[in-house]
Structure formats: structure tokens, C-alpha cells
Scaffold this motif. Structure first.
Motif, PDB file in Angstrom:
ATOM      1  N   UNK A  67      42.278  39.116  54.570  1.00 26.44           N
ATOM      2  CA  UNK A  67      43.307  38.850  53.572  1.00 26.44           C
ATOM      3  C   UNK A  67      43.071  37.459  52.967  1.00 26.44           C
ATOM      4  N   UNK A  68      43.246  37.341  51.675  1.00 27.48           N
ATOM      5  CA  UNK A  68      43.109  36.054  51.002  1.00 27.48           C
ATOM      6  C   UNK A  68      44.211  35.938  49.969  1.00 27.48           C
ATOM      7  N   UNK A  69      44.771  34.758  49.851  1.00 27.54           N
ATOM      8  CA  UNK A  69      45.798  34.489  48.853  1.00 27.54           C
ATOM      9  C   UNK A  69      45.201  33.582  47.781  1.00 27.54           C
ATOM     10  N   UNK A  70      45.526  33.881  46.532  1.00 27.17           N
ATOM     11  CA  UNK A  70      44.967  33.158  45.399  1.00 27.17           C
ATOM     12  C   UNK A  70      46.076  32.549  44.553  1.00 27.17           C
ATOM     13  N   UNK A  71      45.910  31.270  44.209  1.00 26.74           N
ATOM     14  CA  UNK A  71      46.895  30.580  43.384  1.00 26.74           C
ATOM     15  C   UNK A  71      46.165  29.865  42.255  1.00 26.74           C
ATOM     16  N   UNK A  88      40.664  25.599  34.435  1.00 24.44           N
ATOM     17  CA  UNK A  88      41.501  26.357  35.353  1.00 24.44           C
ATOM     18  C   UNK A  88      40.945  26.257  36.766  1.00 24.44           C
ATOM     19  N   UNK A  89      41.850  26.290  37.718  1.00 18.56           N
ATOM     20  CA  UNK A  89      41.455  26.284  39.117  1.00 18.56           C
ATOM     21  C   UNK A  89      42.149  27.421  39.849  1.00 18.56           C
ATOM     22  N   UNK A  90      41.491  27.907  40.866  1.00 18.19           N
ATOM     23  CA  UNK A  90      42.064  28.954  41.704  1.00 18.19           C
ATOM     24  C   UNK A  90      41.814  28.559  43.150  1.00 18.19           C
ATOM     25  N   UNK A  91      42.891  28.282  43.850  1.00 19.24           N
ATOM     26  CA  UNK A  91      42.796  27.889  45.253  1.00 19.24           C
ATOM     27  C   UNK A  91      42.987  29.116  46.133  1.00 19.24           C
ATOM     28  N   UNK A  92      42.084  29.288  47.074  1.00 12.26           N
ATOM     29  CA  UNK A  92      42.139  30.435  47.963  1.00 12.26           C
ATOM     30  C   UNK A  92      42.488  30.007  49.376  1.00 12.26           C
ATOM     31  N   UNK A  93      43.275  30.806  50.027  1.00 12.11           N
ATOM     32  CA  UNK A  93      43.596  30.546  51.430  1.00 12.11           C
ATOM     33  C   UNK A  93      43.416  31.839  52.207  1.00 12.11           C
ATOM     34  N   UNK A 101      45.558  34.141  32.431  1.00 10.24           N
ATOM     35  CA  UNK A 101      44.285  34.180  33.144  1.00 10.24           C
ATOM     36  C   UNK A 101      44.539  34.419  34.626  1.00 10.24           C
ATOM     37  N   UNK A 102      43.823  35.396  35.164  1.00 12.27           N
ATOM     38  CA  UNK A 102      43.973  35.797  36.554  1.00 12.27           C
ATOM     39  C   UNK A 102      42.702  35.511  37.342  1.00 12.27           C
ATOM     40  N   UNK A 103      42.895  35.035  38.535  1.00 14.84           N
ATOM     41  CA  UNK A 103      41.814  34.860  39.490  1.00 14.84           C
ATOM     42  C   UNK A 103      41.762  36.103  40.372  1.00 14.84           C
ATOM     43  N   UNK A 104      40.553  36.521  40.707  1.00 14.25           N
ATOM     44  CA  UNK A 104      40.387  37.709  41.549  1.00 14.25           C
ATOM     45  C   UNK A 104      39.287  37.466  42.569  1.00 14.25           C
ATOM     46  N   UNK A 105      39.345  38.202  43.663  1.00 15.47           N
ATOM     47  CA  UNK A 105      38.367  38.005  44.730  1.00 15.47           C
ATOM     48  C   UNK A 105      38.025  39.322  45.401  1.00 15.47           C
ATOM     49  N   UNK A 106      36.805  39.378  45.903  1.00 15.52           N
ATOM     50  CA  UNK A 106      36.383  40.503  46.718  1.00 15.52           C
ATOM     51  C   UNK A 106      35.436  39.985  47.786  1.00 15.52           C
ATOM     52  N   UNK A 136      38.190  47.059  39.238  1.00 14.57           N
ATOM     53  CA  UNK A 136      38.311  47.820  40.466  1.00 14.57           C
ATOM     54  C   UNK A 136      37.431  47.255  41.586  1.00 14.57           C
ATOM     55  N   UNK A 137      36.541  46.355  41.241  1.00 16.26           N
ATOM     56  CA  UNK A 137      35.689  45.734  42.258  1.00 16.26           C
ATOM     57  C   UNK A 137      36.434  44.694  43.078  1.00 16.26           C
ATOM     58  N   UNK A 138      37.595  44.273  42.603  1.00 15.60           N
ATOM     59  CA  UNK A 138      38.313  43.155  43.217  1.00 15.60           C
ATOM     60  C   UNK A 138      39.618  43.630  43.838  1.00 15.60           C
ATOM     61  N   UNK A 139      39.813  43.253  45.076  1.00 15.38           N
ATOM     62  CA  UNK A 139      40.994  43.703  45.793  1.00 15.38           C
ATOM     63  C   UNK A 139      42.090  42.675  45.915  1.00 15.38           C
ATOM     64  N   UNK A 140      41.799  41.444  45.557  1.00 13.35           N
ATOM     65  CA  UNK A 140      42.777  40.371  45.668  1.00 13.35           C
ATOM     66  C   UNK A 140      42.959  39.704  44.310  1.00 13.35           C
ATOM     67  N   UNK A 141      44.220  39.449  43.993  1.00 14.56           N
ATOM     68  CA  UNK A 141      44.552  38.893  42.687  1.00 14.56           C
ATOM     69  C   UNK A 141      45.607  37.802  42.819  1.00 14.56           C
ATOM     70  N   UNK A 142      45.474  36.809  41.928  1.00 18.49           N
ATOM     71  CA  UNK A 142      46.515  35.804  41.837  1.00 18.49           C
ATOM     72  C   UNK A 142      47.599  36.236  40.873  1.00 18.49           C
TER      73      UNK A 142
END
Length: 124
Positions: A1-5, A20-25, A94-99, A109-115
Motif C-alpha cells: 500500500x502507498x499513499x500519494x499526496x 509539482x511534487x508528489x510525496x509517497x508514504x 494533476x494527479x500522481x499515480x503509482x504502480x 489501468x497500469x496504476x493502482x494508486x492515486x493521489x
């Protein structure tokens, strides 16, 4: 699990720049491929840029090539989007996304985590 801000959005004049910045935890940031998408009013969300976990061959939408640069700082668990020569057409949320692992895909659809997104408004 990852959280994006996301952060760094705002109002800028045409021709200006924003970063823009996207911090992940959560889990190990260096194992995540990161991306930026955007959604303008009345339009579908679209791909902007992506950088793989290995930082090899970042991927850019044609509309932002040469103006935007994606980068990552694994020590700070952060991905950045430097946006230059902005125009009114760049106005969007603007959205940050992660996989986990993966490649620098342009497909949502490649990305499961979104800010939650950050608003960028470019005034002409």
C-alpha cells in the motif's frame, strides 16, 4: 500500500513555470513506477509523464515533450513534475499515480494508486 499526496499547484500566467511534487508514504518508494496524469474540465483524464522505478527512459505525452520534466528523489520518496512554458491548455487537475515495479506506462489501468490531485490554472 502507498499513499500519494500532491502539492505545488496554483495559478500561473501563460509562459510561466510550476513544479509539482508528489510525496509517497508506505512501502519502498524505489520499487514504484510513478506517473502524472491530468484532467481538464469536461475532458477525460489523460497521461502526462511517467518514470519507472529504475528511472530509465521517462515517458512523456506528445503535448508536453520538451516543456515538462519528470524526476524522482528516492531518498525523499518524492516525484516531481517541472512544467515550463505553460499555456491555458495545461489547465487541469494533476494527479500522481503509482504502480509497483512495472514500466513507464501511459495507461491509467497500469496504476493502482492515486493521489487526490492538485489544481493547475494557467491564465492567458
Amino acid at each position: 500500500q502507498v499513499q500519494l499526496v500532491e502539492s505545488g499547484g496554483g495559478l500561473v500566467q501563460a509562459g510561466g513555470s510550476l513544479r509539482l511534487s508528489c510525496a509517497a508514504s508506505g512501502r519502498t518508494f524505489s520499487t514504484y513506477t510513478m506517473a502524472w496524469f491530468r484532467q481538464a474540465p469536461g475532458k477525460e483524464r489523460e497521461f502526462v509523464a511517467a518514470i519507472s522505478w529504475s528511472s530509465v527512459n521517462p515517458n512523456y505525452a506528445d503535448s508536453v515533450k520538451g516543456r515538462f520534466t519528470i524526476s524522482r528523489d528516492n531518498a525523499k520518496s518524492t516525484v516531481h513534475l517541472q512544467m515550463n512554458s505553460l499555456s491555458s491548455e495545461d489547465t487541469a487537475v494533476y494527479y500522481c499515480a503509482a504502480t509497483l515495479w512495472g514500466t513507464a506506462s501511459s495507461y491509467e489501468r497500469s496504476y493502482g494508486y492515486w493521489g487526490q490531485g492538485t489544481q493547475v490554472t494557467v491564465s492567458s
